[in-house]
Design an enzyme around this catalytic site. Structure first.
Site, PDB file in Angstrom:
ATOM      1  N   GLU A   1       6.569   6.240   3.265  1.00 17.46           N
ATOM      2  CA  GLU A   1       7.623   6.894   4.064  1.00 17.46           C
ATOM      3  C   GLU A   1       7.050   8.111   4.816  1.00 17.46           C
ATOM      4  O   GLU A   1       7.318   8.304   6.010  1.00 17.46           O
ATOM      5  CB  GLU A   1       8.727   7.305   3.094  1.00 17.46           C
ATOM      6  CG  GLU A   1       9.972   7.896   3.667  1.00 17.46           C
ATOM      7  CD  GLU A   1      10.969   8.231   2.529  1.00 17.46           C
ATOM      8  OE1 GLU A   1      11.492   7.289   1.899  1.00 17.46           O
ATOM      9  OE2 GLU A   1      11.195   9.418   2.259  1.00 17.46           O
TER      10      GLU A   1
ATOM     11  N   LYS B   1       8.301   3.643  -6.620  1.00 15.41           N
ATOM     12  CA  LYS B   1       9.050   4.539  -5.718  1.00 15.41           C
ATOM     13  C   LYS B   1       8.139   5.631  -5.150  1.00 15.41           C
ATOM     14  O   LYS B   1       8.269   6.027  -3.983  1.00 15.41           O
ATOM     15  CB  LYS B   1      10.240   5.165  -6.467  1.00 15.41           C
ATOM     16  CG  LYS B   1      11.073   6.132  -5.616  1.00 15.41           C
ATOM     17  CD  LYS B   1      11.781   5.404  -4.501  1.00 15.41           C
ATOM     18  CE  LYS B   1      12.664   6.182  -3.575  1.00 15.41           C
ATOM     19  NZ  LYS B   1      12.735   7.580  -3.520  1.00 15.41           N
TER      20      LYS B   1
HETATM   21  O1  LIG Z   1      13.746   6.381  -0.273  1.00 15.27           O
HETATM   22  C1  LIG Z   1      14.544   7.280  -0.153  1.00 15.27           C
HETATM   23  O2  LIG Z   1      15.767   7.136  -0.171  1.00 15.27           O
HETATM   24  C2  LIG Z   1      14.016   8.662   0.035  1.00 15.27           C
HETATM   25  O3  LIG Z   1      12.642   8.670  -0.163  1.00 15.27           O
HETATM   26  C3  LIG Z   1      14.671   9.622  -0.913  1.00 15.27           C
HETATM   27  O4  LIG Z   1      14.241   9.337  -2.208  1.00 15.27           O
HETATM   28  C4  LIG Z   1      14.501  11.078  -0.549  1.00 15.27           C
HETATM   29  O5  LIG Z   1      15.050  11.356   0.690  1.00 15.27           O
HETATM   30  C5  LIG Z   1      13.085  11.517  -0.600  1.00 15.27           C
HETATM   31  O6  LIG Z   1      12.737  11.654  -1.944  1.00 15.27           O
HETATM   32  C6  LIG Z   1      12.786  12.809   0.100  1.00 15.27           C
HETATM   33  O7  LIG Z   1      11.477  13.079  -0.233  1.00 15.27           O
HETATM   34  P1  LIG Z   1      10.710  14.296   0.340  1.00 15.27           P
HETATM   35  O8  LIG Z   1      11.567  15.495   0.049  1.00 15.27           O
HETATM   36  O9  LIG Z   1       9.441  14.338  -0.408  1.00 15.27           O
HETATM   37  O10 LIG Z   1      10.558  14.066   1.809  1.00 15.27           O
END
Ligand SMILES: O=C(O)[C@H](O)[C@@H](O)[C@H](O)[C@H](O)COP(=O)(O)O
Length: 297
Positions: free
Chosen positions: A174, A167
């Protein structure tokens, strides 16, 4: 099947709904009595079948998750299982598995992706732990993951820690993807050559090489507010990007895109950049180049 779910915030509450819709009985506990099914963690545990309890933990990573796991260690018995579905650092998983193993309680770590859309679409799941425990919890994973072939929305990624490691890397990706789309957006908007910026990005959502769900979400945001005039440029981070860069350094893996995307978030919060002031001052020192006065100076 009847499971416990700790943490009924945005993610946990939606997961409770999705699990119930799939026919899994859920007793949810949250510190907020307005959303909780029971008054305490102990009451939640007491409502579940002893010796084969599954408790899904969905609370903020770090001290809060640790506190819940410690409390559960005192309440659960041999044969029960705890699944940490939060965005915990993978290094915390070994400690939690060991703590629970001292009580005969199993442990799985689950990286969960999908955000608020997961309720409707299902959540992408990356799980770490031993195969027998993963198998025992499979009805829960099947209820949460997107419909379709299991391997397209679920992976048993490895031993304890592998789910959260996967993850973490997912979130690093991401960061990089979001930054690339964002920079493309700014470049499209910078000149009057492309007159329909939102329409151009929307046209990229089908057929093109760069089509993706993140792109669709950006188009959605631009359709609501084409110049993003309503939101500030301040971007938070909750740790996953930092951990990805830490791990890259540890393994000597070059991650220029992910680290640039992380640093762009830091820059977004600065307002005035001390480093760029220093660069402007240096140009003035060595070349006599003009500087601009600071705001309010
Ligand atoms: O895959 C997901 O659904 C996202 O990644 C989720 O887990 C969350 O929105 C992030 O953790 C935000 O992460 P940041 O605050 O670091 O942008």
């Amino acid at each position: 099947m009847h499971i416990g779910l700790v943490g009924l915030g945005k993610m946990g509450a939606n997961m409770r709904t999705r699990l119930r819709a799939a026919g899994i009985e859920v007793t949810g506990y949250d510190r907020d009595p307005a959303v909780s099914d029971v008054a305490s963690l102990a009451d939640m545990v007491a409502a579940l079948p002893a010796g084969s309890r599954i408790v899904w933990v969905m609370v903020p990573a770090g001290a809060i998750t640790h506190g819940v796991v410690e409390e559960l260690a005192g309440l659960l018995v041999a044969g029960d299982v705890v699944i940490d579905g939060g965005n915990s650092h993978f290094a915390d998983d070994a400690a939690h598995a060991e703590l629970l193993a001292g009580h005969g309680v199993g442990y799985l770590d689950a990286g969960v992706s999908g955000g608020v859309w997961g309720l409707e679409n299902g959540y992408g799941l990356m799980v770490g732990g031993d195969a027998a425990t993963v198998e025992a919890a499979m009805p829960v994973f099947d209820a949460l993951r997107p419909p379709g072939p299991r391997e397209e929305g679920f992976v048993h990624a490895g031993a304890v820690g592998a789910g959260h490691y996967a993850k973490m890397v997912h979130n690093g990706i991401e960061y990089g993807l979001m930054q690339a789309y964002a920079e493309g957006y700014e470049l499209l908007a910078a000149k009057d050559v492309v007159t329909d910026v939102t329409g151009t990005m929307k046209a990229w959502t089908r057929g093109t090489v760069v089509r993706s769900w993140l792109l669709e979400l950006l188009v959605r945001a631009l359709e609501d507010d084409p110049e993003l005039a309503e939101i500030s440029d301040w971007v938070e981070d909750s740790g996953e990007g930092r951990w990805t860069v830490d791990e890259a350094i540890e393994s000597a893996v070059p991650v220029p895109v992910i680290s640039a995307a992380l640093f762009a978030r830091f820059a977004s919060r600065q307002g005035a950049s001390p480093a760029m002031k220093a660069v402007a001052a240096l140009r003035q020192q060595f070349g006599g180049h003009a500087t601009k006065p600071a705001d309010g100076a």
